[in-house]
Design a protein around this motif. Structure first.
Motif, PDB file in Angstrom:
ATOM      1  N   VAL C  77       0.978  -1.175  -0.079  1.00  0.00           N
ATOM      2  CA  VAL C  77       0.089  -0.022  -0.008  1.00  0.00           C
ATOM      3  C   VAL C  77       0.854   1.282  -0.027  1.00  0.00           C
ATOM      4  N   GLU C  78       1.909   1.081   0.420  1.00  0.00           N
ATOM      5  CA  GLU C  78       2.759   2.316   0.575  1.00  0.00           C
ATOM      6  C   GLU C  78       3.639   2.758  -0.841  1.00  0.00           C
ATOM      7  N   GLY C  84       4.462  11.151  -2.763  1.00  0.00           N
ATOM      8  CA  GLY C  84       3.897  11.533  -1.490  1.00  0.00           C
ATOM      9  C   GLY C  84       3.001  12.609  -1.193  1.00  0.00           C
ATOM     10  N   THR C  85       2.477  13.364  -2.218  1.00  0.00           N
ATOM     11  CA  THR C  85       1.566  14.308  -2.312  1.00  0.00           C
ATOM     12  C   THR C  85       0.203  13.828  -3.022  1.00  0.00           C
ATOM     13  N   GLU C  86       0.335  13.033  -4.032  1.00  0.00           N
ATOM     14  CA  GLU C  86      -0.593  12.506  -4.749  1.00  0.00           C
ATOM     15  C   GLU C  86      -1.061  11.311  -4.523  1.00  0.00           C
ATOM     16  N   LEU C  87      -2.463  10.937  -4.384  1.00  0.00           N
ATOM     17  CA  LEU C  87      -2.933   9.775  -4.127  1.00  0.00           C
ATOM     18  C   LEU C  87      -3.383   8.998  -5.249  1.00  0.00           C
ATOM     19  N   GLN C  91      -7.662   5.773  -3.313  1.00  0.00           N
ATOM     20  CA  GLN C  91      -7.302   6.317  -2.044  1.00  0.00           C
ATOM     21  C   GLN C  91      -8.294   7.470  -1.801  1.00  0.00           C
ATOM     22  N   ILE C  95     -11.452   8.245   0.778  1.00  0.00           N
ATOM     23  CA  ILE C  95     -11.523   9.472   2.033  1.00  0.00           C
ATOM     24  C   ILE C  95     -12.656  10.351   1.639  1.00  0.00           C
TER      25      ILE C  95
END
Lengths: 289, 776, 170
Positions: C77-78, C84-87, C91, C95
């Motif tokens: 999942v990482e 790091g900023t875009e999902l 995901q 949310i």
């Protein structure tokens, strides 16, 4: 809880596999997908000193189809690969639909058809449809190879006709018979994702309104996946009227030998065999593929 | 109204106006601030933490249900290389503990068995080693000699004359009685036109929270303990760990990382919490325990199996005259939270309807089964299964529509439950009327088809408990609010979010009070050393109401200081009402007289020579009876089709209308409802811990069957909005009551479809087919 | 049972790690490689919390030996989000739709959902429910999870992302 300790070998050729097994066949577990093996090692249902992984052996993951010779599913071919294989979908849809009901997406992307058979569970969901298709297994040993009908290969719970130093290199399915109608039904009273309480695979041809080449195979209702020979005989050569189908279904009920487990009692499984066999035969007669 | 299968458009937070009139956050479908960390895998749960030098712990559990421990020899385990510590009941203080501090006799557990084991899985010894393989190998080397004793596995068996005693102090295996009496019951039954008596039994199920229990402890050089643990109740764990380790409470710091669900199963000090802490102190190294799923299912807490006999008296017109309920709870080997369940079943037996005369006799019975504990609804699922099934049967025999019968007797605002509570807000009647409409009840009841049926059941539930069984000397909920001159705020509270989303709700409440945005609030929580004393944790659907009220209390004190600044700056007449909104503090009658919140904070600090602006808020329910400050209500209809050949009941659709007061965040409320349906569908149909003489037979998630995504029926729901005066912004509970009606609603629908009337959960195809005359 | 050194590609990075043969992949990821986003909920392949991609295929890492991953590619999942900023769109949808409660099933759910959307970008509701049937959730009743996945159908973004991640290139 941790897995017990074992040694691990990942041979690249069949010769290396047999060398790794050596004379330690009874202390060896062959690893294809591992989705049955790992939980059973953890729970102590299976024990071994060494695990020999087959994944690295070239060619064992093949799925080959030839209209003349039929389908060959290699020992490491994943359930998901077989389920999605265009030839399987076109020519052996009963196998694809049975795999779809087996466990979960994640398991189907790790487990193999051959592993499902070799695990020799009474509820192996690929066994009844493959038996209905007349499949055979190819058994390879250090010195020779031979084939056996799948019907009879599984000899008891967790027992097969494979010798400890042998492996099943593939399962072979005869060429497709366009006239053969096949169906697979599975039932669990608790969830859509569960081990079958009862499964039924059935096959027949309708020739001039008469049922021919009838095969009825049952899962989870005997020490092994079983051929319901009397039930099939009750239908063979006859016009499949609802009375005849009812008789065949009742016959299947009579010839299965289930035991009670916490998914279903013996009596309930017997009842389900009758219901599912009747439904399967009706589906075939009413236009199953 | 939300149709669950139709995805609503994704809410776009950016679409909210950034200026203009301040928009209320109450009722907004706000996404959760912790969701981003959870979807990326960044959220830290207890087992995710590794500390330098950390040891791995493992528990040795009793393989027998009832036995004296004649001898324990751990010398071989201690000698195994890599083993750093082994403890047995002889190595640690034999201090009895339990959540019922108010009645010390009910504290019947020691952290490790001393002289006796009382269930299969009872904790006997613990090991800490350098790795998991070594820890497990060491367990196998501990020699325990058991002298087996006769054991009891059912309540009637345990109560029989001459039954072996699970605890010597209770030779009759009777741990506790709870009686409730009001009204003239004899008169009620004498005057009745129709009386019926039914007995129901309910079964053991698992919380099956997805995160297995885990605890990690570190001992500081000064002897203080820090414990990270998967808990709903950090404060209880702190107090009871201190007691069992003979430390002062302040010498124990409990940290609650992200918690993967609890549902009542993580609200006690558990042996692995203690063993981690004790062995960390012994070894000077951190020690971590994480349970396996098999341990969870085979030995973990579970919902109490209960045998309930209910006798009810009606007038011919359907008016309830009186009710008599007896309940026998199978508690297993220890009390745990069982005494509370014994009390609550009595209350839930007569909380939905006006029952002028009521008698309850509840007993808590020791057996050699794994101990039961609190689980979502805590007594209500059992009490309401019995009560609602009986209402439906009574309706049938009285010839009254089940919804009409309920309307006739429904609780209304202002109704009193003698000695317990007075109902505040109550939208029960509206729930019944609306669910009738929503489900097409009348048409379906008029045209019944074989194998198809609708069923109804209702609930009422508490919004937090009043009775102080933990005997805390702190407020039930506390919050500290600080505001900063950059226009942001910090909320510090020990209220425990275990996945339900209470962190967001509390931030929402604070942001609403201060007129800020969610992202302006920093939350500090889950640490007994950093948070104000105290908060009793997550249980009894208490957090929104109680912690929410504490947050409001603190926020209002801060607002008062900020209002002074506005009043001062604009020289406002004292009659001006000052409000917070849109990041400002302003006069309501002259909104142009406003100051940005940060500036108001700076002014307040200057006025106080730099002292930070903060306030502490508290909530303890007072003068609201013995049970709860507020009660939720709801009605649910199940539409079920039964395959008459296989007996398989398949739920086609669920219809729910419920009253949770003001919906602070509808997305969170829906989440509670949808999750409740999954858990309760399992309770009704597929989940059961199968026992054989104290042994759990199906201790894997393959064999213990939770409903999967494919098993879930579509669900339609509506809320009846009431305003609960005791709750923050009118809110009350939505987390547990909803877990109660599903099983009886499905059972009623199955009864309508097949005639099978379930008196013994779960509902299975075999039971249905037997009713239909199949000999299976 | 001597430890063996295996080399695998995890989320695009080559990693060497010494493991005993009886170590499962989920144990190696969590305890040895400190990738704790992958959760262990059962250890028997029944809950799906440990779902990772092995050579692009979603599998239960608790039913996989770490040694089996030697020479292969693993995505956890990482490694699903492109940066790091875009999902990953799934995901984001989880949310926005309230599909996350306790979050313990979430990494596995997200991995199964993204795998489905890369295979079947136009999946319908029954396909989504079938594809997620190997992932247990105790909080949400699956409703908002299914909604979130369906919200990604049709916007086209998931197919590309999912395929890239599934091949371990994300």
């Amino acid at each position: 809880m941790r897995l017990p300790a074992f040694d691990y070998h990942a041979p690249a050729t069949l010769d290396e596999v047999f060398a790794a097994i050596g004379d330690r066949g009874r202390d060896t577990q062959l690893l294809a997908g591992g989705t049955d093996l790992l939980p059973s090692l953890r729970s102590g249902k299976r024990r071994c000193r060494q695990v020999v992984a087959l994944k690295g052996v070239a060619g064992l993951d093949a799925i080959r189809f030839d209209p003349e010779t039929g389908l060959e599913i290699g020992a490491c071919a994943l359930l998901a690969e077989v389920q999605d294989n265009p030839a399987v979908r076109e020519h052996y849809p009963v196998l694809a639909s049975a795999i779809r009901t087996l466990a979960t997406v994640q398991v189907r992307h790790k487990a193999t058809v051959v592993g499902n058979l070799c695990n020799a569970s009474p509820c192996a969901d690929t066994a009844p449809p493959l038996m209905a298709l007349g499949a055979r297994v190819r058994i390879v040993g250090p010195d020779d190879q031979h084939e056996l009908p799948l019907d009879g290969f599984i000899t008891g719970p967790r027992r097969t006709a494979r010798e400890p130093e042998e492996l099943i290199s593939s399962v072979l399915v005869p060429p497709p018979d366009p006239a053969l109608r096949t169906v697979f039904l599975k039932f669990s009273p608790r969830s859509k994702v569960d081990i079958s309480a009862v499964s039924v695979a059935a096959a027949l041809r309708l020739e001039d309104g008469l049922a021919r080449a009838v095969g009825i195979f049952l899962g989870t209702v005997a020490p092994t996946p079983m051929r319901a020979a009397s039930a099939a005989a009750a239908l063979e050569g006859l016009e499949p009227t609802s009375e005849v189908i009812d008789l065949a279904a009742r016959t299947a009920r009579g010839e299965c030998q289930p035991v009670t487990d916490f998914r279903a009692s013996k009596e309930y499984k017997q009842h389900l065999v009758e219901v599912l066999t009747r439904r399967a035969l009706r589906a075939l007669v009413e236009g199953g593929a | 109204m939300s149709e669950a299968r139709t995805p609503p458009a994704a809410p776009d937070p950016a679409a909210r106006p950034v200026s203009g009139p301040p928009e209320s956050l109450i009722g907004q479908r706000l996404p959760r601030p912790d969701a981003r960390a959870k979807v990326t895998g960044a959220a830290i749960y207890t087992d995710d933490i590794q500390l330098p030098g950390m040891l791995y712990g493992a528990m040795l559990r009793s393989p027998v249900a009832h036995a004296l421990i004649k001898r324990i020899d751990a010398s071989k385990a201690r000698a195994l290389p890599g083993v750093k510590c082994v403890i047995t009941g002889q190595d640690v203080p034999a201090i009895r503990y339990g959540n019922w501090r108010l009645v010390p006799e009910l504290q019947d557990e020691t952290v490790l068995a001393t002289d006796k084991v009382r269930f299969i899985g009872d904790e006997v010894a613990a090991v800490a080693a350098v790795d998991k393989d070594t820890a497990e190998a060491a367990l196998a080397l501990i020699e325990v000699e058991y002298q087996e004793l006769p054991a009891v596995f059912g309540v009637d068996e345990a109560l029989a004359d001459g039954a072996p005693a699970v605890h010597d102090e209770h030779p009759d295996n009777l741990s506790l009685r709870r009686d409730i009496d009001y009204g003239d019951l004899e008169q009620a039954f004498a005057a009745a036109d129709y009386v019926r008596e039914d007995t129901f039994t309910t079964h053991a199920v698992s919380h099956a929270y997805m995160e297995p229990c885990s605890a990690l402890a570190r001992a500081d050089s000064d002897g203080r303990i820090t414990l990270w643990t998967s808990t709903q109740t950090p404060y209880y764990v702190q107090c009871l760990l201190a007691r069992t380790m003979e430390l002062r409470e302040n010498d124990v710091r409990v940290i609650k990382p992200a918690v993967g669900g609890g549902f009542g199963g993580k609200m006690e000090l558990r042996p692995w919490d203690f063993c981690a802490a004790w062995m960390a102190r012994e070894t000077g190294r951190p020690v971590k325990f994480t349970l396996s799923r098999e341990e969870e299912l085979a030995t973990g807490r579970r919902r109490h199996p209960v045998k309930i006999t209910s006798k009810i008296a009606f007038r011919q017109d359907g008016t309830i005259l009186g009710k008599e309920v007896t309940a026998k709870l199978d508690g297993g080997g220890y009390n745990g939270m069982g005494p509370t369940a014994t009390f609550l079943i009595g209350n839930f037996g007569a909380m939905l309807y006006k029952v002028p005369a009521y008698r309850y006799r509840g007993i808590y019975v020791y057996t050699n089964n794994p101990p039961a504990g609190a689980m979502r609804g805590f007594g209500a699922p059992q009490a309401l299964f019995a009560g609602e099934m009986q209402m439906n049967k009574a309706a049938e025999e009285l010839g009254i529509d089940p919804i009409e019968l309920r309307l006739k007797n429904a609780m209304e605002p202002g109704d009193a439950i003698p000695g317990v509570a007075t109902i505040g807000s109550c939208g029960f009647r509206e729930c019944l009327e609306k669910v009738r409409e929503l489900s097409g009840w009348d048409a379906r009841m008029a045209a019944k088809l074989p194998g198809e049926g609708l069923g109804i059941a209702c609930y009422s539930f508490i919004s937090g408990g009043v009775f102080n069984w933990f005997n805390t000397r702190y407020p039930f909920s506390s919050a500290e609010v600080k505001v900063f001159d950059d226009g942001t705020a910090q909320l510090t509270t020990l209220a425990a979010d275990i996945g339900q989303g209470s962190d967001l709700i509390l931030c929402q409440i604070l942001a609403e009070e201060l007129g800020l945005k969610i992202e302006d609030i920093r939350l500090v929580t889950g640490d007994t050393a950093a948070c104000p004393q105290s908060d009793l944790g997550t249980w009894g659907s208490r957090v929104t109401l109680m912690a929410g009220n504490a947050v409001r209390d603190a926020a209002r004190q801060v607002k008062e200081r900020l209002a002074e600044m506005v009043s001062l700056k604009f020289d406002l007449n004292v009659i001006h009402e000052i409000a917070c909104g849109g990041g400002h503090v302003y006069s309501k009658s002259k909104p142009s007289r406003r100051i940005p919140l940060g500036e108001a904070v700076a002014m307040a600090q200057r006025a106080n020579r730099g002292r930070p602006l903060k306030a502490s808020g508290y909530y303890t329910p007072r003068d609201v009876g013995l049970v709860s400050p507020a009660f939720s209500f709801g009605a649910q209809v199940a539409d079920v089709r039964v395959d008459l050949e296989t007996g398989l009941p398949e739920v086609q659709r669920m219809f729910t209308v419920h009253d949770c007061g003001t919906e602070l965040n509808p997305m969170a409320v829906e989440g509670q409802l949808e999750g409740s349906i999954q858990m309760s569908l399992g309770y009704a149909l597929s989940e059961e811990l199968l026992m054989d003489r104290g042994r759990t037979l199906n201790a894997t998630l393959l064999d213990y069957k939770l409903p999967v995504a494919e098993d879930m029926p579509p669900s339609v729901s509506e809320t009846v909005e009431t305003y609960e005066p005791e709750g923050p912004f009118g809110a009350k509970e939505a987390g547990e009551g909803l877990a109660c009606p599903t099983a009886p609603a499905i059972a009623h629908a199955v009864h309508q479809a097949t005639g099978y009337f379930c008196r013994e959960l779960p509902i299975t195809p075999v039971k249905i087919l037997r009713h239909l005359g199949r000999e299976i | 049972m001597e430890p063996r050194t295996i080399t695998l590609t995890v989320n695009g990075d080559r990693r060497c790690v010494a493991v005993r043969p009886n170590l499962t992949l989920v144990e190696a990821l969590r305890d040895e490689l400190h990738l704790t986003g992958t959760k262990q909920g059962c250890g028997t392949g029944d809950c799906g919390a440990c779902t990772v991609y092995l050579d692009g295929r979603p599998v239960n890492s608790c039913l996989t030996l770490a040694v089996e991953a030697d020479g292969r590619s693993v995505t956890t999942v990482e490694g699903l989000a492109p940066s790091g900023t875009e999902l990953h769109p799934v995901q984001e949808a989880f949310i926005a739709h309230g599909a996350v409660q306790c979050g313990y099933c979430t990494p596995g759910m997200v991995m199964s959902s993204a795998a489905l959307l890369s295979r079947e970008p136009a999946a319908d509701e029954p396909s989504v429910r079938h594809a997620l049937a190997g992932n247990l959730c105790r909080c949400t009743g699956y409703t908002k999870i299914v909604e979130a996945v369906l919200a990604c159908v049709g916007d086209g973004s998931c197919g590309a992302h999912g395929a890239a991640a599934a091949e371990g290139k994300a």
